[in-house]
Design a protein around this motif. Structure first.
Motif, mmCIF file in Angstrom:
data_model
loop_
_atom_site.group_PDB
_atom_site.id
_atom_site.type_symbol
_atom_site.label_atom_id
_atom_site.label_comp_id
_atom_site.label_asym_id
_atom_site.label_seq_id
_atom_site.Cartn_x
_atom_site.Cartn_y
_atom_site.Cartn_z
ATOM 1 N N ASP A 1 0.860 -1.189 0.000
ATOM 2 C CA ASP A 1 0.000 0.000 0.000
ATOM 3 C C ASP A 1 0.895 1.237 0.000
ATOM 4 O OD1 ASP A 1 -2.649 -1.100 0.055
ATOM 5 O OD2 ASP A 1 -2.246 -1.748 2.104
ATOM 6 N N PHE A 2 1.363 1.634 -1.166
ATOM 7 C CA PHE A 2 2.264 2.773 -1.261
ATOM 8 C C PHE A 2 1.522 4.109 -1.168
ATOM 9 C CE2 PHE A 2 5.069 -0.309 -3.473
ATOM 10 C CZ PHE A 2 6.265 -0.027 -2.834
ATOM 11 N N VAL A 3 0.356 4.195 -1.809
ATOM 12 C CA VAL A 3 -0.328 5.472 -2.001
ATOM 13 C C VAL A 3 -1.705 5.405 -1.366
ATOM 14 C CG1 VAL A 3 -1.143 7.164 -3.706
ATOM 15 C CG2 VAL A 3 0.912 5.796 -4.171
ATOM 16 N N ASP A 4 -2.005 6.382 -0.498
ATOM 17 C CA ASP A 4 -3.309 6.420 0.156
ATOM 18 C C ASP A 4 -4.432 6.473 -0.875
ATOM 19 O OD1 ASP A 4 -2.074 6.406 2.601
ATOM 20 O OD2 ASP A 4 -2.204 8.583 2.893
ATOM 21 N N GLU A 5 -5.503 5.774 -0.586
ATOM 22 C CA GLU A 5 -6.708 5.764 -1.403
ATOM 23 C C GLU A 5 -6.467 5.228 -2.809
ATOM 24 O OE1 GLU A 5 -7.758 9.942 -0.905
ATOM 25 O OE2 GLU A 5 -9.384 9.305 0.422
ATOM 26 N N ARG A 6 -5.433 4.408 -2.950
ATOM 27 C CA ARG A 6 -5.174 3.725 -4.215
ATOM 28 C C ARG A 6 -5.035 2.232 -3.939
ATOM 29 N NH1 ARG A 6 -6.501 6.385 -8.812
ATOM 30 N NH2 ARG A 6 -6.276 8.593 -8.339
ATOM 31 N N PRO A 7 -5.284 1.391 -4.948
ATOM 32 C CA PRO A 7 -5.056 -0.050 -4.751
ATOM 33 C C PRO A 7 -3.591 -0.327 -4.443
ATOM 34 C CG PRO A 7 -6.328 0.365 -6.755
ATOM 35 C CD PRO A 7 -5.824 1.697 -6.281
ATOM 36 N N GLU A 8 -3.331 -1.508 -3.916
ATOM 37 C CA GLU A 8 -1.948 -1.926 -3.722
ATOM 38 C C GLU A 8 -1.190 -1.855 -5.052
ATOM 39 O OE1 GLU A 8 -1.490 -5.136 -0.154
ATOM 40 O OE2 GLU A 8 -2.284 -5.883 -2.052
ATOM 41 N N LEU A 9 0.100 -1.559 -4.955
ATOM 42 C CA LEU A 9 0.952 -1.453 -6.141
ATOM 43 C C LEU A 9 2.110 -2.443 -6.018
ATOM 44 C CD1 LEU A 9 0.953 2.432 -6.304
ATOM 45 C CD2 LEU A 9 0.049 0.939 -8.101
ATOM 46 N N PRO A 10 2.670 -2.860 -7.137
ATOM 47 C CA PRO A 10 3.778 -3.819 -7.070
ATOM 48 C C PRO A 10 4.990 -3.246 -6.342
ATOM 49 C CG PRO A 10 2.834 -3.784 -9.277
ATOM 50 C CD PRO A 10 2.243 -2.621 -8.526
ATOM 51 N N ALA A 11 5.558 -4.032 -5.457
ATOM 52 C CA ALA A 11 6.805 -3.670 -4.793
ATOM 53 C C ALA A 11 7.977 -4.446 -5.372
ATOM 54 C CB ALA A 11 6.706 -3.939 -3.294
ATOM 55 N N ARG A 12 7.680 -5.552 -6.043
ATOM 56 C CA ARG A 12 8.731 -6.354 -6.664
ATOM 57 C C ARG A 12 8.115 -7.158 -7.809
ATOM 58 N NH1 ARG A 12 13.666 -9.184 -4.663
ATOM 59 N NH2 ARG A 12 13.983 -11.027 -5.951
ATOM 60 N N LEU A 13 8.740 -7.075 -8.974
ATOM 61 C CA LEU A 13 8.288 -7.861 -10.118
ATOM 62 C C LEU A 13 9.491 -8.296 -10.938
ATOM 63 C CD1 LEU A 13 8.343 -6.160 -13.090
ATOM 64 C CD2 LEU A 13 6.627 -4.841 -11.887
ATOM 65 N N THR A 14 9.306 -9.392 -11.659
ATOM 66 C CA THR A 14 10.342 -9.929 -12.532
ATOM 67 C C THR A 14 9.740 -10.194 -13.895
ATOM 68 O OG1 THR A 14 11.540 -10.962 -10.696
ATOM 69 C CG2 THR A 14 11.991 -11.792 -12.907
ATOM 70 N N ALA A 15 10.360 -9.642 -14.941
ATOM 71 C CA ALA A 15 9.944 -9.877 -16.319
ATOM 72 C C ALA A 15 10.998 -10.744 -16.991
ATOM 73 C CB ALA A 15 9.783 -8.554 -17.061
ATOM 74 N N ARG A 16 10.560 -11.824 -17.613
ATOM 75 C CA ARG A 16 11.495 -12.771 -18.213
ATOM 76 C C ARG A 16 11.083 -13.055 -19.654
ATOM 77 N NH1 ARG A 16 14.964 -16.402 -15.825
ATOM 78 N NH2 ARG A 16 14.008 -16.000 -13.795
ATOM 79 N N LYS A 17 12.076 -13.102 -20.517
ATOM 80 C CA LYS A 17 11.872 -13.474 -21.928
ATOM 81 C C LYS A 17 13.023 -14.383 -22.323
ATOM 82 C CE LYS A 17 11.182 -11.464 -26.518
ATOM 83 N NZ LYS A 17 11.190 -10.194 -27.310
ATOM 84 N N GLY A 18 12.769 -15.672 -22.334
ATOM 85 C CA GLY A 18 13.844 -16.627 -22.576
ATOM 86 C C GLY A 18 14.884 -16.532 -21.471
ATOM 87 N N GLU A 19 16.137 -16.269 -21.846
ATOM 88 C CA GLU A 19 17.215 -16.140 -20.866
ATOM 89 C C GLU A 19 17.411 -14.696 -20.420
ATOM 90 O OE1 GLU A 19 20.705 -17.897 -22.489
ATOM 91 O OE2 GLU A 19 19.887 -19.921 -22.488
ATOM 92 N N LYS A 20 16.570 -13.780 -20.891
ATOM 93 C CA LYS A 20 16.690 -12.374 -20.528
ATOM 94 C C LYS A 20 15.734 -12.055 -19.390
ATOM 95 C CE LYS A 20 17.965 -11.459 -25.263
ATOM 96 N NZ LYS A 20 17.536 -10.998 -26.582
ATOM 97 N N LEU A 21 16.207 -11.279 -18.446
ATOM 98 C CA LEU A 21 15.433 -11.005 -17.241
ATOM 99 C C LEU A 21 15.582 -9.538 -16.850
ATOM 100 C CD1 LEU A 21 15.154 -13.144 -14.058
ATOM 101 C CD2 LEU A 21 16.037 -10.818 -13.848
ATOM 102 N N VAL A 22 14.478 -8.940 -16.432
ATOM 103 C CA VAL A 22 14.462 -7.586 -15.874
ATOM 104 C C VAL A 22 13.741 -7.660 -14.539
ATOM 105 C CG1 VAL A 22 13.682 -5.204 -16.153
ATOM 106 C CG2 VAL A 22 14.412 -6.512 -18.162
ATOM 107 N N ARG A 23 14.381 -7.199 -13.473
ATOM 108 C CA ARG A 23 13.766 -7.222 -12.148
ATOM 109 C C ARG A 23 13.675 -5.801 -11.607
ATOM 110 N NH1 ARG A 23 16.318 -11.425 -9.481
ATOM 111 N NH2 ARG A 23 14.497 -12.709 -9.958
#
Length: 218
Positions: A182-204
């Motif tokens: 819950d980063f922002v008041d009166e807003r839905p929860e927001l991602p604090a950590r995510l990982t995007a993967r495409k084959g052997e490529k990764l962005v965290r």
């Protein structure tokens, strides 16, 4: 000749339908991780609308990019979003250049290096790839970071047993949401950590702070 034309149109239409059904079938056949479902929670439409309207913000955090044979990370000193316009101030080893600034919007990017050199392109991902050799889908990332699919490109969503978005598959990437806050008041929860993967490529991405930069009401 007229009969041949009708037959050709019928055959073409049949082929298109068959290809579309085949594509859909191949997507559906790809199994979801255990415990996930494609069935959205009852409040998903409302949540989407509120997050789409949340388009004036600033966050800080960390970014890691990994590809075969090379890893790099950066501190996100500032990521400011104003509608579709973004500015990122990054430092550390990202891009192999130390402090780096990215500014742009869908279909445009300007990259500024610590020595004052500036590069612009109508292909944001292409410019980043040319500078680094890495794939960084920056136009889609501004949506994924909020927990939404990007407006361009087909996608598949998966939700966990608590009804939270757990995964997005889009543009060849699989984005997994690992932590929410819950980063922002009166807003839905927001991602604090995510990982995007495409084959052997990764962005965290790890978000340490997130604030609104407007006076709009939710």
């Amino acid at each position: 000749m007229r009969h041949f034309s009708r037959g050709l149109k019928h055959s073409t239409a049949t082929l298109i339908v068959a290809l579309l059904m085949s594509a859909c079938a191949s997507i559906q056949q790809e199994p979801l991780p255990e415990g996930l479902t494609e069935q959205p929670p009852a409040d998903w439409a409302e949540r989407q609308a509120r997050l789409q309207a949340f388009d004036q913000w600033r966050l800080t955090g960390k970014l890691a990019v990994r590809q075969p044979g090379e890893n790099a990370s950066a501190v996100i000193n500032r990521w400011t979003q104003s509608n579709e316009h973004y500015e990122l101030a990054l430092s550390s080893a990202f891009l192999g250049m130390g402090s780096t600034r990215l500014e742009g919007s869908p279909g445009y990017i300007r990259l500024e290096t610590p020595d004052g050199e500036s590069y612009a392109s109508s292909d944001p991902q292409g410019l980043i790839y040319a500078a680094t050799g890495w794939e960084l889908p920056i136009d889609a990332l501004m949506w994924w970071i909020k927990g939404l699919p990007a407006p361009e490109g087909d996608f598949r969503l998966a939700f966990d047993q608590a009804g939270k978005l757990a995964q997005v598959r889009q543009l060849g990437w699989t984005i997994r949401y690992e932590r929410w806050r819950d980063f922002v008041d009166e807003r839905p929860e927001l991602p604090a950590r995510l990982t995007a993967r495409k084959g052997e490529k990764l962005v965290r991405l790890i978000v340490t702070s997130w604030t609104r930069t407007d006076d709009q009401t939710p």
